[in-house]
Write a protein that holds these residues in place. Structure first.
Motif, short mmCIF file in Angstrom:
data_model
loop_
_atom_site.label_atom_id
_atom_site.label_comp_id
_atom_site.label_asym_id
_atom_site.label_seq_id
_atom_site.Cartn_x
_atom_site.Cartn_y
_atom_site.Cartn_z
N LYS A 133 -6.50 66.04 3.87
CA LYS A 133 -5.07 65.97 3.58
C LYS A 133 -4.54 64.69 4.23
CE LYS A 133 -2.45 69.56 3.66
NZ LYS A 133 -1.68 70.74 4.11
N SER A 134 -3.43 64.18 3.72
CA SER A 134 -2.89 62.95 4.30
C SER A 134 -1.37 62.95 4.22
CB SER A 134 -3.45 61.71 3.60
OG SER A 134 -3.07 61.70 2.23
N ALA A 135 -0.77 62.22 5.15
CA ALA A 135 0.68 62.03 5.19
C ALA A 135 0.95 60.53 5.18
CB ALA A 135 1.26 62.67 6.44
N PRO A 136 1.63 60.02 4.14
CA PRO A 136 1.90 58.58 4.06
C PRO A 136 2.85 58.13 5.16
CG PRO A 136 3.08 59.73 2.34
CD PRO A 136 2.19 60.74 2.98
N LEU A 137 2.59 56.93 5.71
CA LEU A 137 3.40 56.40 6.81
C LEU A 137 4.16 55.14 6.38
CD1 LEU A 137 0.89 56.82 9.78
CD2 LEU A 137 2.78 58.33 9.13
N PHE A 138 3.44 54.13 5.90
CA PHE A 138 4.09 52.89 5.49
C PHE A 138 3.19 52.16 4.50
CE2 PHE A 138 1.81 52.10 9.48
CZ PHE A 138 1.03 51.00 9.17
N SER A 139 3.77 51.20 3.81
CA SER A 139 3.02 50.43 2.82
C SER A 139 2.84 49.00 3.29
CB SER A 139 3.74 50.44 1.47
OG SER A 139 3.80 51.75 0.95
N VAL A 140 1.75 48.39 2.86
CA VAL A 140 1.48 46.99 3.20
C VAL A 140 1.16 46.23 1.91
CG1 VAL A 140 0.70 47.37 5.56
CG2 VAL A 140 -0.94 47.56 3.70
N ASP A 141 1.58 44.98 1.86
CA ASP A 141 1.37 44.13 0.69
C ASP A 141 0.22 43.16 0.94
OD1 ASP A 141 3.58 45.05 -0.91
OD2 ASP A 141 4.88 44.08 0.56
N PRO A 142 -0.46 42.76 -0.14
CA PRO A 142 -1.51 41.75 0.03
C PRO A 142 -0.89 40.36 0.22
CG PRO A 142 -1.23 42.25 -2.28
CD PRO A 142 -0.32 43.19 -1.53
N TYR A 143 -1.60 39.51 0.89
CA TYR A 143 -1.16 38.12 1.01
C TYR A 143 -2.37 37.21 0.98
CZ TYR A 143 -2.41 38.76 5.97
OH TYR A 143 -3.08 39.04 7.15
N ILE A 144 -2.12 35.97 0.59
CA ILE A 144 -3.18 34.97 0.50
C ILE A 144 -3.18 34.15 1.79
CG2 ILE A 144 -3.96 32.89 -0.72
CD1 ILE A 144 -2.74 34.13 -3.26
N VAL A 162 -0.69 53.10 4.15
CA VAL A 162 -1.36 53.56 5.36
C VAL A 162 -0.90 54.99 5.64
CG1 VAL A 162 -1.67 53.20 7.85
CG2 VAL A 162 -1.54 51.23 6.29
N SER A 163 -1.85 55.88 5.84
CA SER A 163 -1.55 57.29 6.03
C SER A 163 -2.30 57.84 7.24
CB SER A 163 -1.95 58.10 4.79
OG SER A 163 -1.25 57.69 3.65
N LEU A 164 -1.87 59.01 7.67
CA LEU A 164 -2.65 59.80 8.62
C LEU A 164 -3.39 60.86 7.83
CD1 LEU A 164 -0.61 60.46 11.89
CD2 LEU A 164 -2.94 59.61 11.71
N ALA A 165 -4.68 61.01 8.09
CA ALA A 165 -5.49 61.99 7.37
C ALA A 165 -6.11 62.98 8.34
CB ALA A 165 -6.58 61.28 6.56
N VAL A 192 0.99 63.64 14.29
CA VAL A 192 1.44 63.36 12.93
C VAL A 192 2.96 63.19 12.90
CG1 VAL A 192 1.61 64.26 10.58
CG2 VAL A 192 -0.53 64.51 11.85
N ASP A 193 3.68 64.09 13.57
CA ASP A 193 5.14 64.03 13.56
C ASP A 193 5.66 62.76 14.23
OD1 ASP A 193 5.09 66.47 12.32
OD2 ASP A 193 5.53 67.64 14.12
N VAL A 194 5.08 62.40 15.37
CA VAL A 194 5.51 61.21 16.08
C VAL A 194 5.22 59.95 15.26
CG1 VAL A 194 5.14 59.77 18.14
CG2 VAL A 194 5.32 62.25 18.37
#
Length: 308
Positions: free
Chosen positions: A165-176, A282-285, A300-302
């Motif tokens: 199971k996983s809980a999403p935390l934040f997203s990251v974008d690709p860069y060159i 990026v998630s916690l699993a 997980v909550d923190v």
């Protein structure tokens, strides 16, 4: 669902058995519990009577050895104790009272920007939890979660086992990533097509490596011309700084040291198809088969509050 209560099995019996199994000997279990070895033996014997099977074999030379039934009961008893601890923590409503060990994992390249602030915030809210962490790559983290050696792990939410199971935390974008003296270093942004013919420094660690190759494919480009491979972000950056090629990475740039001091510059990816599909979460699993104990749930909550 209705359950018929069985008051015969007690948390105390479960605790005595789990501590004895973990300690390896009755004498060490007695030392940890501040009890007489005979009292622990009697408690375990009563548990064996209720279960209807021998749970362990006591040998002077080899200590305590669990039977096959004992192994199963040990796992369930430990889950029972963790659940009781979680219920007690919920009734108190205060994370500061949660105690015990917690072992967490983190995808290798996320650790420098994720683990230090998380440890600091978690220690502030749960000062009595003893946290240990493991840095590893995607498949290893999943194996450890499923084996029960990790309570939770920071991972990229790609190619995860359905047993997690996983809980999403934040997203990251690709860069060159370009050398500081590259012809495109002054450009506001760069497309994959701009660098398609250049030597490529490949961060070779799934699932990010697969996502990078998908970016080129989604843009209608041939796979990059890989000059060097590495499983280290630092090595990839150093090779780019040395002029050995360009690269595509995922990370939170604001968490990094100034890139100029590293001899490289990072550029946003301009390809419309890529930018809509390539963002990584990026998630916690954690394992579906094992309910989160109070310590892991607090982690997980923190994390959700801190990073979300």
């Amino acid at each position: 669902m209705n359950f018929a209560p069985n008051p015969s099995i007690t948390l105390r019996q479960a605790l005595h058995f789990v501590v004895a199994a973990e300690a390896g000997t009755m004498s060490e279990a007695a030392r940890r519990l501040h009890m007489a070895p005979s009292a622990i033996s009697m408690s375990i014997a009563e548990l064996e009577r209720i279960v209807g099977a021998q749970l362990c074999i006591k040998r002077k030379s080899k200590g305590l050895t669990l039977t096959s039934t004992g192994v199963a009961v040990f796992r369930q008893a430990r889950q029972l104790l963790e659940l009781a601890d979680e219920i007690a923590a919920l009734s108190r409503g205060d994370r500061a009272d949660i105690r015990g060990p917690l072992t967490v994992g983190c995808f290798m390249t996320l650790a420098p920007t994720t683990i230090p602030p998380m440890l600091a915030e978690f220690a502030r809210q749960c000062p009595h939890v003893d946290v240990d962490f493991v840095e590893a790559y995607h498949e290893d983290l999943q194996d450890r979660l499923l084996a029960g050696s990790l309570d939770a792990a920071f991972v990229y939410d790609m190619d995860l086992s359905p047993a997690l199971k996983s809980a999403p935390l934040f997203s990251v974008d690709p860069y060159i990533l370009l050398p500081q003296d590259h012809a495109l270093a002054a450009s506001a942004s760069v497309s994959l097509r701009d660098i398609a013919a250049e030597p490529f420094i490949f961060f070779d660690a799934p699932p990010i490596s697969r996502r990078v190759l998908e970016m080129f494919s989604d843009s209608g480009l041939e796979p990059p011309r890989i000059q060097h491979r590495s499983r280290s972000y630092a090595t990839v950056r150093s090779l780019v700084a040395a002029g050995r090629g360009v690269s595509v990475l995922f990370q939170h740039p604001e968490f990094e040291a100034p890139y100029e001091s590293l001899g490289v510059v990072l550029k946003a990816v301009t390809d419309p198809i890529v930018t809509t599909r390539a963002q990584a979460t990026v998630s916690l699993a954690w394992a579906r088969s094992v309910p989160l104990n109070a310590r892991a749930q607090a982690w997980v909550d923190v994390a959700a509050r801190h990073f979300g």
